[in-house]
Every structure is written in structure tokens, then in C-alpha cells.
Scaffold this motif. Structure first.
Motif, PDB file in Angstrom:
ATOM      1  N   GLU A   1      12.206  -3.343  35.304  1.00 37.90           N
ATOM      2  CA  GLU A   1      12.578  -3.076  36.699  1.00 37.90           C
ATOM      3  C   GLU A   1      13.511  -1.879  36.794  1.00 37.90           C
ATOM      4  O   GLU A   1      13.349  -1.014  37.649  1.00 37.90           O
ATOM      5  CB  GLU A   1      13.266  -4.308  37.304  1.00 37.90           C
TER       6      GLU A   1
ATOM      7  N   SER B   1       8.564   0.919  43.223  1.00 37.65           N
ATOM      8  CA  SER B   1       9.224  -0.300  42.795  1.00 37.65           C
ATOM      9  C   SER B   1       9.398  -1.250  43.971  1.00 37.65           C
ATOM     10  O   SER B   1       9.217  -2.455  43.844  1.00 37.65           O
ATOM     11  CB  SER B   1      10.580   0.021  42.187  1.00 37.65           C
ATOM     12  N   GLU B   2       9.743  -0.672  45.106  1.00 38.35           N
ATOM     13  CA  GLU B   2       9.900  -1.484  46.305  1.00 38.35           C
ATOM     14  C   GLU B   2       8.553  -2.102  46.672  1.00 38.35           C
ATOM     15  O   GLU B   2       8.442  -3.297  46.954  1.00 38.35           O
ATOM     16  CB  GLU B   2      10.406  -0.597  47.449  1.00 38.35           C
ATOM     17  N   TYR B   3       7.524  -1.278  46.603  1.00 36.21           N
ATOM     18  CA  TYR B   3       6.159  -1.736  46.889  1.00 36.21           C
ATOM     19  C   TYR B   3       5.777  -2.881  45.958  1.00 36.21           C
ATOM     20  O   TYR B   3       5.150  -3.846  46.367  1.00 36.21           O
ATOM     21  CB  TYR B   3       5.220  -0.546  46.730  1.00 36.21           C
ATOM     22  N   ALA B   4       6.208  -2.737  44.695  1.00 31.25           N
ATOM     23  CA  ALA B   4       5.831  -3.747  43.706  1.00 31.25           C
ATOM     24  C   ALA B   4       6.716  -4.988  43.793  1.00 31.25           C
ATOM     25  O   ALA B   4       6.602  -5.883  42.972  1.00 31.25           O
ATOM     26  CB  ALA B   4       5.903  -3.160  42.302  1.00 31.25           C
ATOM     27  N   GLY B   5       7.595  -5.030  44.784  1.00 33.87           N
ATOM     28  CA  GLY B   5       8.367  -6.244  45.004  1.00 33.87           C
ATOM     29  C   GLY B   5       9.680  -6.301  44.269  1.00 33.87           C
ATOM     30  O   GLY B   5      10.293  -7.350  44.164  1.00 33.87           O
ATOM     31  N   MET B   6      10.128  -5.161  43.723  1.00 29.26           N
ATOM     32  CA  MET B   6      11.424  -5.170  43.047  1.00 29.26           C
ATOM     33  C   MET B   6      12.521  -4.889  44.068  1.00 29.26           C
ATOM     34  O   MET B   6      12.300  -4.180  45.034  1.00 29.26           O
ATOM     35  CB  MET B   6      11.469  -4.094  41.976  1.00 29.26           C
TER      36      MET B   6
END
Lengths: 513, 357, 348
Positions: B221, B232-237
Motif C-alpha cells: 500500500e 491507490s484510492e481507486y484500488a480502495g487504499m
């Protein structure tokens, strides 16, 4: 053709990069006053070849003749001196400088030690009139449209005395209207005695403006033909290496339960005004719902709210009957939603991560890949290898950084990742933007496969053809609301066009607000 | 494929190596211009470092804090953050370990580790302040961490003056023997050079750095957020949480560095009239080390040898030690301007390539 | 023209200082050699080293003064030039290895310059009981260490007398480095001197907290002069350079401000148009004194206090340039009273 003087001849050009032969003894011959297309899929080697011609790369083998004389082009400066100019796909302009300043940059007319801006402006104006390239010499780059910026790039090459202009994918960033104007400009340039090499993968454009076309596939020249002797199907087949189907074959949809329900959704846009106004729609299992609309009518915001990247101010989003409004992207993703983002470089991939790492970007924490806080790279690599194989992602290795892949392969990788999550709802935003024919066909096939497997698919695209071809139903978005929903089989471009521009049309089954 | 890897690793190694050589050459030119003999000077420098056990031990002592601060900067950098605050984090690490070291009476097996952990946590929290301000308020971490350096400096002097320094003294009471991490037998082997367990901890920290970033979920992450926050935000982090986390971990490295400096070298904390400089040198160490843990260790060694050896240069060859700063600055310049370095090594690479074919 | 000249002279001066600092290779002077023939021939060729504190050897202050003392020692005793040397410290961590370097290399005497080095020197002295060390400004309790302290309060008292007689605004300032006992002695002595002349004169005191921050010295001086202070006495090492700079700037604008220098005759560095006088601490004399004791086999550990009586402190000889004769006479009177013990200057 034979009587025409050859301005550019590249003979047996070979260029190797570690692990790949980008150009394999390519021969290209362009006559004076010709618009010559260089056609090929992404990664076929077009840009490499042109970078060699422009002096950015040195060929490992082969020779170059300009105006029938052998030359060594070891730097862009030498290319300039030989009258070669390049209009890059990504503009190289100083945003805070004026049009004139950008054009004369590095070649400024001097008045003593001072730049003589007035004579520079005059020179720019003269060029602009001569070739029909309308620009305001005093405007700042940051204030003018993309199409205008491209003209500045063209003027820059002309100002430096270019006779041979290389255009690298010039239409990728333009609106249809601007594309039209660009074609006009190209014709003007040729009329004034310039020669143009056009790098593209768009068949329509080639048919519209070019005289001859050289097709490159995987670093090799496949054929070189006159445009009047060929047709789009033939070109596509040569480019991709097999017959290409433009029409998407699909069976009748068998829609089942509602998977996604959006109820009176309202959300703020980046400018602080509502981008979504009470928007409602439904997507059912086993169907593709296409969203058509002119760019900037709330499409991006809709997807961001659905995926949790933007907060809704009111309304609800239900996935499988469960409310997911304003939940975190992770929660939404884990509830069975997959998302092919519209900007794959910004959202879809971590470009400096390996392919392997990118394939688990949303699932790295699942027990399959992560045990006690430590990642199981064995499992991750195996997973990546499987997906890359299955989705035909062409990459030298699973350890290659995503950055090194062509756009089409990057997009295939994203689709592989998203489909592999086995979602109930797949959101595909501009899934084929900037891709070549082969990749587009592949991606279309995959979306329909998903539908046929009983998934709900929400497709957003600015290409009307794509929406009509793929969708079962089409919802038209205008100013943040759905203004109508039509059956894809029975609609027409004209009808959609009217709705997209705000004219309301009621059509069977539409559930607009 | 192997060839690709080989080429890349070679270049990533070659660039700093050539930069160092160019830096030394630049220094040599400066010496010649000043009328000094550069060969004598560099010989004196090396003699100082390797000439006897004591100085060799002291060089290791000099290298140790640089590894910590280098790691602190590099770790944050991997997460897309520019941690200028290693200096401040180092100093609060010193404070915390002094407080624990002086105030408690515990068995050594507990006391020393506790003092180090206190330093780690203090440094971590100090770093996390800048991380939090970035995440919650969007304040640039460069600005906040620079300012926190000064806050730390004066805060340290206040804490020491108010609670730990006897009247009329400039230094705090000594920490209890149970908190001291000097390695007696090793120090003796090196003629009483101030060697301590901190050096080992620094190497362990570098390994920890590697494992956490490249082997764990958290590291995945952190790197992802550093390379592309949008994806990263898109991937839920949770991007903000990772920013705070990165600054905390970075700060921890610096904090441990400060703690081991107190517990291993000084055994007390003095009133500071200026920054220790380790935090700022850490930026250069991270840069030269390419922000990799192994690179940081090598760069810290280089830095430590140059700075410690500089006094030998001045002592035996009469070259003012400021000149070593010229060398170091040139090395940093050439690492940063790797385009210039590549220009120098291009012929070498080319020859190699041709030879390989 | 005048300006050009002054710039030039400052430039040459600073250049020569830099060279002096870097040099450490004074040319062998034939006079020195002949002169020393008659000197103490029995003295063995001792090696004396010194470790500066973070101020460095060009600090225009006691580090530099000590180094000048060592250089003078070298000529006086006709030593080979490599028999005296110095090591500069970049941070606290360097004190121990620097001191140790001299000790391990077998130097006969190792000086630690400055209060800050006290604990470190003690550690080195304890670890190397056979080595001989000496320190300026700190008391180190070890049999092999000679601690030299100065009665700065006595000299500062005289500086206070000058300031009190010369001030027009009835406000004088004191800029201290770090608030430590040594600096406190300057502070208290100065104040006592001022009040002895005229109790109504206000003494404004600021401790900058650093010996190596000219920028802080400049801003502190700026605010003091801004409050109407016209004479500042500084005891702040390199920080004081900033005080001189500020005074120079103001003098150029026509303000009548002065600085009283410290440790050595600072008018030689900063010019006598702003340097009223300097409270000289004969660090150089102390360095020579102890080293000569050593060369004559008379070295002994313990504390020595050098005051007005021992000529360890006093006003610079160049004071005559800016201070009128009657004031100097008054200074001399006070000096005699202190030497005789009629006045006891407070030091704590």
C-alpha cells in the motif's frame, strides 16, 4: 508516383531494444507533396521509426536518405536542419508563455540582447495566414483550446523551416470538429509544398486525407499501398494480421434481476456546482446498459459516485439490493463491483509497479495473496501469469513495469484484473479510448462475454458507434440527469444525437425523472 | 530478460559510483586550485579512517546515525513524501531516550530496549505530525517538517533545562547504566572507540525497511500510494492513512537513531546550540543511496568516511576540512544530475555493449 | 573612494585571516632562529595540539586566539612547524575522537578549547592517564589536566567602565552566547562596571543561545540598537560577528553605535570605526604559559585562575584610538583597585 522526387527514404532500418526488436529492417519511401500514413497497432514500431527519423534514436542498421542524399541524423537539431519537423502527440509547450513566445522559443529574433517580439509576432502571423492555421499570436497557451495548441505545434515546426512534417497521432486529443479542421490544414500544407508523414491507427482518417499508407506490424513492414487502391477492411486486416469484424456479433440479451439501482442521485462536481441532478437508472443482470452523452454532462462524476471515489449529496445507490451509497471504494469493490476506469494511467494502474503487482492492486489483501500481513508473491505471480495468459496481455514478463507496455496491453491487463474479480456489476468507462482495432475488438468481445455470463455491465463511452454496437439499452445523459433510455437495436445516431444535445425524446421503457 | 536486469542494475550502480569519482575529482581540482596536493589529502583521509582501530571504530560511530536518518528520508520518499524532518525526529528520539534512560531504574534487559522504543515512538509521532497535517489539511510536508526541526531543537533544550540539567551545567545527568547500549568488549577492541549496539540496530532497520516495503501488505500500500495516489484510492487504499503511516515509520528510524546516539555515544544529552546535522545529511544519504535500504547503508558509509576522514585531511595534509564539503556537495550534484554522469559513462557502456555482442 | 578603500582593506584582512587559518605553515623566520639561540636550549621539542570547539579556528575569538598562541609558541621555542597543530570539531560528537587523536599520537600536550569540551576532555583524560591535557574555560577534575579559567568579570568590569563613560543614550547592551557560568561572568562584571560609574545607566541583556549564529547576533543587535542602545558588549563567539555587521551597517547610515569586542582585539578584524575597545582574554598567553611550563618540566594538573593581576584579562592595547585618555585613566584606577582587592567584582 515514380516521377515524383523521393523526399524521405528509409532503407532496412533495424532498431533493437533489450528483449525486443522494435524495427526489423523497415523500408519507407515518401514522395514530395505526399501525405503518407504510417499505420500500425500500438507498439508496432511506428513511433520508434519516426523517432529515428527525427534523430531521437539511432538505428542499429540501415540508412536514411533525405532528398535523395544519405544522411546521419544524430540529433533533433540535425533533423531540424534537414527540414524535418515533428508534431508530438503530447504537446511540448510552455503553458504560461504566449503563442508567439512558444513558436520562437530557442530561435528568437533578437534586437541586440532583447527578443524582438514584434517581428516575431509578424512572422507568426504571416505563417499562420499562409497555411490557414488560425491562432492568436498574443494568447497564452493555457488559455487556448487543445486544437489551437496543436496548431501552435505545427507552426513551431514551420517556423523552423520544416518541409517534412511528422504528425504523431494528431487526432487522439481532438474533438470531431477539430479533426475536421486539422484535415483541412494538412491539405493546405501539402498545397504549399510540404510533405507529411502521419502516424495513426485510425482507418477513417487515412481514407480521408492520405495518399499512400505503409502498414507496420510487430516491427515489420507488411505492405505499402496507395490509398485509392485499398479499403478500410483490407487495411485493418493487414494491420492486425487477420480479418477484423467491426460489427460486434451478439445474441439477444436475457436480462434478469436488477443488479444496480440508482435512485435520485445528486452530487457536486469539481467546480462546486451539481454535476448530477436526481439521476436515476437501473442495470440488470445479463444486459449492457450504455450511457451516451456529450463529454462533461456528469458521466465521470456518476462513475466516481458509484465506485465510492466521490460523495453523493443525496439519493441512493443499491447493488444487489444492498445500499452502497457513499461507502468506501474498498467496500463497494468487495460488494461485487468491478470498474475499468476511464483514465488507465491515472486510476487504473500503478505504472511503476510490475504487471504482477498491478494484477492484485485491489485484491492483495485477500487471504489467497496475503498471510499474516505478508504478501505471498508466489501466489501473486501465479495469479498474474494466469491472467496474462488468459487475456493475451503481451508483456516481456510479469515483472515488467506496467509503464513499459503499450496502451492496448495495459487496458487488457486492467480488464483481466477486473473481470477476474467475478463481479456482479462491471463498469467500463471509455474502455477502448486510444486503442487500436485489434485491442478494441478483443475488449468488446470480453464485455459481451461478461453479459452473457449473466453479469450486469454499465458502459460509458464518448464514441457513439461503440455505445450503439455494444449496448442492449442506451441511457442518454444530459446535464447530470438521464433524459431518456432507448433500445439499442431500434435507435439511430440521429435520435441519440438529438437527445444528447438536450432535446428530450420519450422512448419505450425510459424511466427518466 | 536476464540481460535487461543486468543492464539496469549495472547502471543503477554505475551512476552513483561514477558520481562519487567525479565528486572526488572536483574536490581534487578545488584542492589544486588552493595549492594543496589532492593525493596527499585523500591519502590522509583514508589513513585517518583506516589507520588505527580507534579511528576506524569512531568512523563506524559516525556512520550509524547516518544510516538511520538516511532510512528515515528514503522510507518517506518511497511513499512519495519528502521528509526533511529527520533532524527533528532524530532530536525527539534523543529526548525520549534520555528521559527514559535517566528517570527509570530497570533491569538492563528491559531498560535499554525501552529507551530505544521510546525514541522510536517519539520520532515516529514527530514525523506523524507532518504526515497528519498533510493528510488532514493538505499542508506540504516539506514546510511542516522543516519547521518541526526547529521546534524539536528548542523543545529539547527546554525539556533538558527544565527537568534534567543540574544548575550551572550544560549536560543532563547521565542515563542509568542499565540503559546504556555501548558494547564494552567491542569498544575495548577498538581502543575505546564509542561503539554501540545501535550499529547493529541500524542494519536491522535497513532489513526491516526492505521487508516492510517489499514483502508486506502495508508496504504494498505504501509504495502504491507513493507511486500513484489516484490509482491507490481507486484500488480502495486509504491514501491519507498511508501518508501518516509512512511519516510515522520514517520518523521511527530517525528516532531510533537519536536514541542510540544518546544511549550508545554520549550517555547524556547536552544543550544544543545547533542541529546535529545528521537529519540533513540523511537527505543526501538517501539521495545517493537511491532510496534503497542497501544503498542507504553504502551511502552512509561513504558519508561517514568522508566526514570523519576530513579531519585527518586537515590534520596531516593541511587541507581545510571545508573542502570535504565541496567533495560531498559535488557527489550530491553529480548524483542528482545523473544526465551528466550518463554522458561520462556512455562510452564505457557502449564499449561494453559492443564487447558483449 | 573611502568606501572602496575600506572594502579593500576588509577584503585583504579577511583574506589574510583565511590564509592564516588554512596555512599552518608559517615561513621559517631567520630572525626567530637567531633569536632563539640564546633562549632556553635545554627545552625539549614538545608537541602541542589543540581541539577547537564547533566555532572553528577562524572564529575571530578564543579558538583563533588559542591557535595564535600555539603558533607563537612554535616560533618562541623554535619548534618544527609540525609540532603544533589543531583539529576542528564539527559537532559535539567530534570532541572525543579529536582529543583522542592527539593523545594516541603521543602529543605532549593536548588543549581543549572551550567550556563545552569539559566532560569530553574528562573522559579522554581518564582513559589516558599518562597523557597531559589542558582546557580553557572549564574546570576538569583530573590529575593530568590543567584547567585554565579567566576572571572575565574583572576584565568585563573595565569594559563596563568604558561603556558607562562613553554612552550618550544611557543605555548599553550585553549579548551573550549561551547562558553558562563563563558568560555569566562577562555579564555580571560588565554590569558591575557600568553601575560603578553611573547606576542610572540601563543594561539590556540578551542570551542568543548560540556561539555560532552570526544571523542571530545581527538580529539581536538590530533590536538592541533599535531600542536606543548605543554600545553593545558581546561575549558570544562567532555570533558576535553579526553584532559587528549590524553596527557597521548602522554606522554607514550615520548612527553613532559601538561594539565592545571580546576575547581578542576585535578591532583588528572589524575595524576601529565600530570597535570601541575589546575585553581581551589572553587565551594565547595561557596556552603559551602552560606549554612553556611543560617544556620546562613544570606542568601540573589543577585549576589556575587568570585575572587582571595575572594579565590574563584586560582591555586591548588599541583602546587608545577611540577611548579618550581620561576614561582610560579612570579604567586604570579601577584596575588597580581590583588588583589590590579594594573592589571585588561579582562573578556569580
Amino acid at each position: 508516383m515514380n516521377s515524383v522526387k523521393k523526399v524521405v527514404e528509409m532503407r532496412g532500418i533495424t532498431k533493437r531494444f533489450p528483449g525486443i526488436i522494435a524495427n526489423d529492417s523497415i523500408t519507407l519511401s515518401v514522395g514530395k507533396g505526399e501525405i503518407h500514413a504510417l499505420l500500425g497497432e500500438n507498439g508496432a514500431g511506428k513511433s520508434t521509426l519516426m523517432n529515428i527519423l527525427f534523430g531521437l534514436y539511432q538505428p542499429d542498421e540501415g540508412e536514411i536518405l533525405i532528398n535523395e542524399k544519405v544522411v546521419q541524423i544524430t540529433s533533433p537539431k540535425i533533423a531540424n536542419d534537414l527540414g524535418i519537423g515533428m508534431v508530438h502527440q503530447h504537446f511540448m509547450l510552455v503553458e504560461t508563455f504566449t503563442v508567439t513566445e512558444n513558436i520562437v522559443l530557442g530561435n528568437e529574433p533578437k534586437n541586440g540582447l532583447k527578443i524582438d517580439i514584434q517581428s516575431a509576432e509578424k512572422a507568426v502571423e504571416k505563417l499562420s495566414n499562409q497555411y490557414g492555421l488560425k491562432v492568436d499570436p498574443r494568447a497564452k497557451i493555457q488559455d487556448i483550446s487543445v486544437g489551437m495548441q496543436q496548431r501552435v505545434e505545427i507552426l513551431k515546426t514551420l517556423y523552423r523551416g520544416a518541409d517534412i512534417l511528422i504528425f504523431d497521432e494528431p487526432t487522439a486529443v481532438l474533438t470531431p470538429q477539430e479533426i475536421h479542421e486539422l484535415i483541412e490544414i494538412m491539405h493546405n500544407l501539402v498545397k504549399e509544398g510540404k510533405t507529411i508523414i502521419l502516424i495513426t491507427h485510425k482507418l477513417k482518417e487515412i481514407m480521408a486525407v492520405c495518399d499512400a499508407v505503409t502498414i507496420i506490424r510487430r516491427g515489420k513492414v507488411i505492405d505499402s499501398v496507395l490509398v485509392k487502391d485499398t479499403n478500410p477492411d483490407d487495411l485493418a486486416a493487414k494491420m492486425v494480421g487477420r480479418e477484423v469484424n467491426f460489427r460486434v456479433d451478439k445474441t439477444e440479451a436475457k436480462p434478469k434481476d436488477t443488479i444496480l439501482a440508482v435512485e435520485k442521485l445528486t452530487a457536486m462536481g469539481n467546480r462546486g456546482v451539481n454535476a448530477l441532478n436526481n439521476l436515476s437508472l437501473e442495470v440488470r443482470a445479463g444486459e449492457i446498459l450504455g450511457i451516451a452523452g456529450v463529454d462533461g454532462n456528469g458521466q465521470s462524476e456518476l462513475i466516481e459516485v458509484l465506485t465510492g471515489l466521490r460523495k453523493a449529496t443525496s439519493g441512493r445507490v443499491l447493488l444487489n439490493g444492498k445500499e452502497i451509497t457513499n461507502q468506501s471504494p474498498r467496500n463497494i469493490s468487495e460488494s461485487g463491483l468491478s470498474h475499468i476506469p476511464e483514465d488507465r494511467h491515472k486510476r487504473g494502474l500503478v505504472l511503476d509497479f510490475t504487471m504482477s503487482e498491478n494484477m492484485v492492486l485491489e485484491t492483495y489483501f485477500h487471504p489467497t495473496f496475503c498471510k499474516g500481513g505478508f504478501l505471498d508473491y508466489g501466489a501473486i505471480d501465479k495469479h498474474a501469469a494466469k491472467l496474462i495468459e488468459e487475456f493475451d496481455v503481451r508483456t516481456p514478463s510479469i515483472y515488467t513495469p506496467a509503464r513499459a507496455l503499450s496502451g492496448g496491453n495495459q487496458q487488457k491487463a486492467i480488464i483481466a484484473r477486473e473481470v477476474d474479480k467475478n463481479p456482479d456489476l462491471l463498469i467500463a468507462a471509455q474502455p477502448t479510448r486510444g486503442l487500436d482495432v485489434g485491442a478494441i475488438e478483443f475488449i468488446h468481445r470480453r464485455l459481451i462475454d461478461q453479459r452473457d455470463q449473466g453479469k450486469a455491465v454499465l458502459l460509458l463511452s464518448l464514441e457513439l458507434d461503440e455505445v450503439i454496437n455494444l449496448s442492449d439499452r442506451i441511457a442518454v445523459i444530459y446535464e447530470g440527469a438521464i433524459v431518456g433510455i432507448v433500445d439499442a437495436k431500434s435507435t439511430s445516431e440521429q435520435e441519440l444525437g438529438l437527445m444528447m444535445s438536450g432535446g428530450k425524446v420519450m422512448q419505450g421503457g425510459g424511466n427518466d425523472e | 530478460m536476464n540481460r535487461v536486469i543486468a543492464v539496469f542494475t549495472k547502471e543503477s550502480f554505475l551512476v552513483p559510483a561514477v558520481a562519487i569519482i567525479l565528486g572526488l575529482l572536483t574536490g581534487a581540482i578545488a584542492m589544486l586550485a588552493g595549492g594543496f596536493n589532492p593525493i596527499d589529502a585523500y591519502t590522509a583521509l583514508l589513513k585517518k579512517v583506516f589507520g588505527n582501530a580507534y579511528n576506524f571504530g569512531e568512523t563506524i560511530r559516525q556512520i550509524t546515525p547516518l544510516i538511520f536518518t538516511g532510512l528515515a528520508v528514503a522510507f518517506a520518499f518511497r511513499t512519495g513524501l519528502f521528509n526533511i524532518g529527520a533532524e527533528g525526529q532524530f532530536i525527539v528520539g534523543m529526548i525520549a531516550s534520555t528521559v527514559v534512560g535517566v528517570s527509570f531504574d530497570l533491569p538492563a534487559i528491559i531498560h535499554a530496549p525501552l529507551a530505544i522504543i521510546a525514541g522510536a515512538v517519539a520520532g515516529g509521532l514527530w514525523g506523524a505530525i507532518a504526515g497528519y497535517l498533510k493528510a488532514a489539511r493538505g499542508v506540504n510536508e516539506v514546510i511542516t517538517s522543516i519547521m518541526l526541526n526547529w521546534v524539536a531543537l528548542y523543545f529539547a533544550n527546554w525539556v533538558m533545562n527544565a527537568f534534567f540539567i543540574p544548575a550551572g551545567k550544560q549536560t543532563s545527568e547521565e542515563v542509568k547504566d542499565s540503559a546504556i547500549i555501548t558494547i564494552g568488549w567491542l569498544a575495548e577492541m577498538f581502543d575505546n572507540a564509542r561503539l554501540h549496539w545501535g550499529t547493529l540496530i541500524a542494519v536491522l532497520a535497513a532489513i526491516f525497511f526492505y521487508i516492510i516495503l517489499w514483502k508486506t501488505k502495508s508496504g504494498f500500500e505504501l509504495r502504491s500510494v507513493g507511486l500513484n495516489p489516484h490509482a491507490s484510492e481507486y484500488a480502495g487504499m486509504n491514501v491519507n492513512r498511508n501518508v501518516v503511516k509512512a511519516m510515522f515509520i520514517g520518523g521511527m528510524f530517525a528516532g531510533i537513531g537519536g536514541a542510540t546516539e544518546i544511549l550508545g555515544v554520549f550517555h547524556y544529552q547536552a544543550i544544543m546550540t545547533q542541529h546535529t546535522g545528521y537529519g540533513f545529511d540523511g537527505i543526501a544519504v538517501a539521495l545517493i543511496g537511491g532510496n534503497t535500504p542497501f544503498g542507504v547503508i553504502l551511502a552512509a558509509i561513504l558519508f561517514g568516511v568522508l566526514t570523519f576522514g576530513a579531519s585527518g585531511m586537515q590534520f596531516s595534509a593541511g587541507v581545510p576540512f571545508e573542502l570535504i564539503r565541496v567533495v560531498i556537495a559535488s557527489v550530491i550534484f553529480f548524483v542528482a544530475a545523473h544526465g551528466i554522469v550518463k554522458m561520462f559513462i556512455k562510452p564505457i557502456l557502449k564499449k561494453k555493449k559492443e564487447g558483449g555482442n | 573612494m573611502k568606501k572602496v578603500l575600506s572594502v579593500l582593506s576588509v577584503a585583504t584582512l579577511s583574506l589574510s585571516l583565511v590564509l592564516a587559518g588554512c596555512g599552518s605553515k608559517p615561513e621559517a623566520q631567520p630572525q626567530g632562529q637567531t633569536g632563539s639561540n640564546g633562549g632556553a636550549p635545554a627545552a625539549k621539542a614538545i608537541k602541542v595540539g589543540m581541539v577547537t570547539d564547533v566555532g572553528g579556528v577562524n572564529d575571530n575569538s578564543f579558538n583563533q586566539s588559542a591557535w595564535e598562541g600555539l603558533q607563537k609558541l612554535q616560533t618562541d621555542l623554535n619548534l618544527p612547524k609540525e609540532n603544533v597543530n589543531y583539529l576542528q570539531s564539527k559537532s559535539d560528537a567530534d570532541y572525543v575522537p579529536n582529543l583522542t587523536q592527539f593523545v594516541k599520537d603521543g602529543w605532549d600536550l593536548t588543549w581543549g578549547i572551550g567550556f563545552l569540551m569539559g566532560d569530553h576532555l574528562k573522559k579522554v583524560a581518564d582513559e589516558n592517564k599518562n597523557a597531559k591535557l589542558a582546557i580553557i574555560d572549564a574546570e576538569v577534575d583530573a590529575p593530568n589536566v590543567a584547567s585554565v579559567l579567566f576572571k572575565e568579570h574583572e576584565g568585563s568590569f573595565l569594559a563596563g567602565v568604558v561603556a558607562a563613560k562613553m554612552t550618550k543614550s544611557k543605555k548599553v547592551g550585553f549579548v551573550g552566547g549561551v547562558d553558562i557560568p563563563v558568560i555569566k561572568r562577562f555579564d555580571l562584571g560588565f554590569e558591575a562596571g557600568v553601575k560603578a560609574v553611573d547606576p542610572s545607566i540601563q543594561v539590556i541583556k540578551v542570551y542568543t543561545g548560540a556561539f555560532d549564529k552570526p544571523d542571530m547576533g545581527k538580529s539581536t543587535a538590530s533590536s538592541m540598537y533599535g531600542q536606543g542602545v548605543d554600545i553593545i558588549f558581546h561575549a558570544s563567539g562567532g555570533t558576535g560577528d553579526g553584532v559587528f555587521n549590524e553596527a557597521k551597517d548602522r554606522k554607514a547610515k550615520g548612527e553613532n553605535v559601538w561594539v565592545i569586542g571580546v576575547d581578542k582585539d576585535q578591532s583588528l578584524t572589524f575595524g576601529d570605526e565600530i570597535t570601541l575597545t575589546s575585553m581581551v582574554k589572553r587565551v594565547d598567553e595561557a596556552v603559551i604559559r602552560v606549554a612553556k611550563d611543560l617544556s620546562e618540566g613544570k606542568f601540573k594538573g589543577g585549576v589556575q585562575w587568570l585575572g587582571l593581576a595575572e594579565n590574563g584579562v584586560g582591555l586591548a592595547d588599541t583602546s587608545t584610538k577611540n577611548v579618550p585618555e581620561d576614561v582610560l585613566k579612570l579604567v586604570e584606577e579601577y584596575k588597580q583597585k581590583i588588583v589590590k582587592g579594594e573592589i571585588t567584582v561579582p562573578d556569580k
